[in-house]
Design a protein around this motif. Structure first.
Motif, short mmCIF file in Angstrom:
data_model
loop_
_atom_site.label_atom_id
_atom_site.label_comp_id
_atom_site.label_asym_id
_atom_site.label_seq_id
_atom_site.Cartn_x
_atom_site.Cartn_y
_atom_site.Cartn_z
N PRO A 1 0.43 -0.83 -0.17
CA PRO A 1 0.29 0.43 0.25
C PRO A 1 0.97 1.33 -0.23
CG PRO A 1 -0.47 -1.44 1.90
CD PRO A 1 0.64 -2.32 1.55
N PRO A 2 0.56 2.59 -0.01
CA PRO A 2 1.14 3.66 -0.79
C PRO A 2 2.11 3.58 0.45
CG PRO A 2 -1.16 3.80 -1.52
CD PRO A 2 -0.92 2.74 -0.72
N GLU A 3 0.69 4.17 1.89
CA GLU A 3 1.52 4.41 2.66
C GLU A 3 2.59 3.67 3.71
OE1 GLU A 3 -2.01 1.84 3.90
OE2 GLU A 3 -1.60 3.45 2.46
N LYS A 4 2.42 2.43 3.34
CA LYS A 4 3.70 1.37 3.98
C LYS A 4 4.95 1.81 2.43
CE LYS A 4 4.88 -3.42 4.47
NZ LYS A 4 4.02 -5.16 4.72
N LYS A 5 4.16 1.71 0.95
CA LYS A 5 5.80 2.31 0.00
C LYS A 5 6.59 3.36 1.10
CE LYS A 5 4.00 -0.02 -3.62
NZ LYS A 5 3.54 0.32 -5.10
N GLN A 6 5.62 5.14 1.29
CA GLN A 6 6.34 5.43 2.45
C GLN A 6 7.74 5.54 3.03
OE1 GLN A 6 3.87 9.24 2.96
NE2 GLN A 6 5.33 10.32 2.97
N ALA A 7 6.54 4.82 4.28
CA ALA A 7 6.78 4.30 5.68
C ALA A 7 8.71 2.91 5.07
CB ALA A 7 6.52 3.64 6.05
N LEU A 8 8.57 2.90 4.23
CA LEU A 8 10.00 1.76 3.66
C LEU A 8 10.66 2.66 2.95
CD1 LEU A 8 10.97 -0.96 2.47
CD2 LEU A 8 9.87 -0.42 0.00
N VAL A 9 10.79 3.69 2.91
CA VAL A 9 11.77 5.00 2.06
C VAL A 9 12.15 5.57 3.00
CG1 VAL A 9 12.04 7.07 0.38
CG2 VAL A 9 10.62 4.62 -0.35
N ASP A 10 11.38 5.38 3.29
CA ASP A 10 12.26 6.80 5.60
C ASP A 10 12.73 5.83 6.17
OD1 ASP A 10 9.90 8.54 4.10
OD2 ASP A 10 8.52 8.35 5.55
N LEU A 11 11.88 4.29 6.03
CA LEU A 11 12.82 3.53 6.57
C LEU A 11 14.79 3.60 6.51
CD1 LEU A 11 13.42 1.53 9.09
CD2 LEU A 11 12.05 -0.07 7.67
N LEU A 12 14.31 3.30 4.84
CA LEU A 12 16.01 2.91 4.26
C LEU A 12 16.56 4.16 4.73
CD1 LEU A 12 14.88 0.27 1.21
CD2 LEU A 12 15.45 0.38 3.71
N ALA A 13 16.19 5.44 3.88
CA ALA A 13 16.44 7.23 4.24
C ALA A 13 17.40 6.75 5.48
CB ALA A 13 16.05 7.75 3.93
N ALA A 14 16.62 6.32 6.79
CA ALA A 14 16.86 6.96 7.93
C ALA A 14 18.67 6.27 8.21
CB ALA A 14 16.30 6.63 8.93
N HIS A 15 18.68 4.92 7.74
CA HIS A 15 19.55 4.33 7.87
C HIS A 15 20.42 4.10 6.47
CE1 HIS A 15 18.70 1.28 10.90
NE2 HIS A 15 18.14 1.41 10.20
N ASP A 16 20.18 4.99 5.62
CA ASP A 16 21.14 5.45 3.97
C ASP A 16 21.53 3.97 3.63
OD1 ASP A 16 21.99 7.61 3.07
OD2 ASP A 16 23.88 7.64 3.24
N VAL A 17 20.37 3.24 3.43
CA VAL A 17 20.97 2.50 2.64
C VAL A 17 19.60 2.29 1.00
CG1 VAL A 17 19.92 -0.03 2.70
CG2 VAL A 17 20.52 0.75 3.64
N PRO A 18 20.45 2.57 -0.12
CA PRO A 18 19.43 2.30 -1.62
C PRO A 18 18.92 1.42 -1.74
CG PRO A 18 21.84 2.61 -2.19
CD PRO A 18 21.61 2.51 -1.02
#
Length: 473
Positions: free
Chosen positions: A260-277
């Motif tokens: 779902p779109p909200e889960k995609k946003q949470a995914l991107v935010d999570l990876l960004a917090a770890h600086d993982v592409p």
């Protein structure tokens, strides 16, 4: 929201509320046009949307009717639960053996990675090839070598804009299919010995890419309907410090899951917090059955960490092998890797696709393709329920053309693959989709090929036989 989408949603709401009942005839296109003051095209597009979602059906020379609601008894698979350990990948030999055995032209290709070629506008593409080559600029054959044809990159950038994503044409690299784009993105951010997080089960070509580069895989728990589990992903990020995450966020292969779109946003935010592409493999994103295209994970990217990859191979032109990467902050690295590996994608294919996209018929083709795939999904689900052994579980995707089938634990998917080939049927056995050869009782089926219920019935009988229950009479 467009007029046809609003009309489709309104009618869907009436069906959900019971105002429009199963079997009831919808107003004709002319009636809808006159009552609502819209064009026939708007009504047709609304009805195409509803048909793709399985809510209405067309009856020749009669009109459109509300589809009968039929709840399938076959349950969904459970969330996968892989262990948290990293592992070097060694799946290529198994993959090659399975694919080699499935190439015969008389095989029913339920294990194929492509939909039927009969679903594609090959004649129109052929005319686009001829036309584009007649008007070719000789200098473009050199100037556009890498990163690719300028007009095609512009057309792709326009499609990103329709999806709410701003990507400059200069940040797009044209590749030989999406697989090259994905491999180049992986090479841009990972080195031999590094760790990459993947779904469980995972697309076998992703595992092969990790194997080729010498990377370790960590398989992360994945929900059959909503994709990778973010809690498990967060734990894997902390434990393994990966160089990248390779995911299909829309209609994942083999599950068909859609985040779902909200889960995609949470995914991107999570990876960004770890600086993982994030290497976002989005080759099935256009094959949705709902009212609109699912949001891209890249839409939520503010740091340039999402490397979005796609192609025309699954939805328009399989044999053209034209894909692309919009790799964010890594675009220049990907372009240079492209230049030093294969230099460029074939120019005639690029020119033909640029011309075809410019003609404006792509959306019409996609609507027809989605309707065909959505209809065949329902047939496949019904056939599995009718013919497969008790205890079978199956995904119910909202797009793409793959089903993931979990058979009783006594069924050996590799043995079932061997038995099915003996009957002229190919399947994709579950161990292909795991670095650790898990999913021994699972198979992936392709419902995008020419429909053949007899083949599904034979496969179900073989599954019953190999499970020790014996075929039903």
């Amino acid at each position: 929201m467009k007029l046809y989408e609003a009309l489709a949603d309104e009618l869907a709401g009436l069906m959900a509320a019971g105002v429009l009942r199963p079997g009831e005839k919808l107003p004709s296109v002319r009636q809808q046009q006159e009552r609502r003051g819209v064009s026939p095209s708007t009504v047709f597009q609304a009805y195409y949307q509803l048909e793709a979602r399985g809510l209405i059906e067309s009856r020749p020379r009669s009109g459109y009717y509300v589809a009968a609601r039929r709840a399938l008894a076959t349950p969904e698979p459970e969330v996968s639960r892989p262990d948290a350990a990293s592992t070097l990948v060694d799946v290529s030999e198994l993959v090659f053996q399975v694919l080699e055995a499935s190439r015969a032209p008389d095989i029913v290709p339920l294990g194929s990675a492509f939909p039927s070629p009969l679903l594609f506008p090959l004649n129109k593409l052929g005319r686009a090839v001829a036309s584009s080559m007649r008007h070719i600029d000789p200098w473009s054959t050199v100037a556009d070598l890498s990163p690719g044809n300028a007009e095609l990159r512009r057309q792709i950038a326009l499609r990103y804009q329709l999806d709410g994503v701003q990507v400059a044409p200069d940040d797009i690299v044209i590749t030989n299919g999406a697989l090259e784009a994905l491999n180049l993105c992986l090479q841009a951010v990972a080195r031999p010995g590094d760790t990459v997080l993947v779904e469980s089960p995972s697309f076998y070509a992703a595992l092969q890419a990790l194997e080729r580069i010498g990377l370790k895989a960590v398989e992360v728990a994945t929900h059959p309907r909503e994709g990778i589990e973010l809690g498990a992903l967060a734990a894997a990020l902390e434990q393994h410090k990966p160089s990248a995450c390779w995911l299909m966020t829309s209609f994942q292969n083999p599950l068909g899951s859609l985040m779902p779109p909200e889960k995609k946003q949470a995914l991107v935010d999570l990876l960004a917090a770890h600086d993982v592409p994030l290497v976002e493999d989005d080759v099935y994103g256009e094959l949705y059955f709902g009212a609109q295209r699912p949001a891209l994970a890249k839409r939520f990217d503010s740091k340039g960490l999402v490397m979005h990859c796609s192609s025309f191979s699954k939805c328009l032109a399989p044999g053209f092998r034209v894909g692309w990467a919009a790799a964010g902050r890594f675009s220049r690295q990907v372009e240079r890797l492209k230049l030093t590996t294969s230099l460029a994608a074939a120019m005639p294919s690029q020119l033909a696709l640029a011309e075809y996209l410019g003609q404006g018929g792509y959306e019409r083709h996609l609507r027809q393709l989605r309707v065909a795939l959505a209809g065949q999904l329902q047939k496949m689900l019904a056939a599995i329920e009718a013919h497969f052994p008790a205890g079978t579980r199956v995904t119910q995707p909202q797009g793409g053309y793959f089903l993931w089938v979990v058979l009783p634990e006594s069924v050996d998917a590799l043995e079932l693959h061997r038995l099915a080939l003996g009957q002229g049927i190919s399947i994709a056995p579950g161990p292909m989709f795991s670095a650790k050869r898990r999913f021994a009782n699972c198979i992936r089926l392709n419902y995008g090929q020419a429909w053949d219920e007899g083949a599904v019935a034979v496969l179900g009988m073989l599954a019953k036989t190999s499970s020790g229950r014996g075929p039903s009479v």
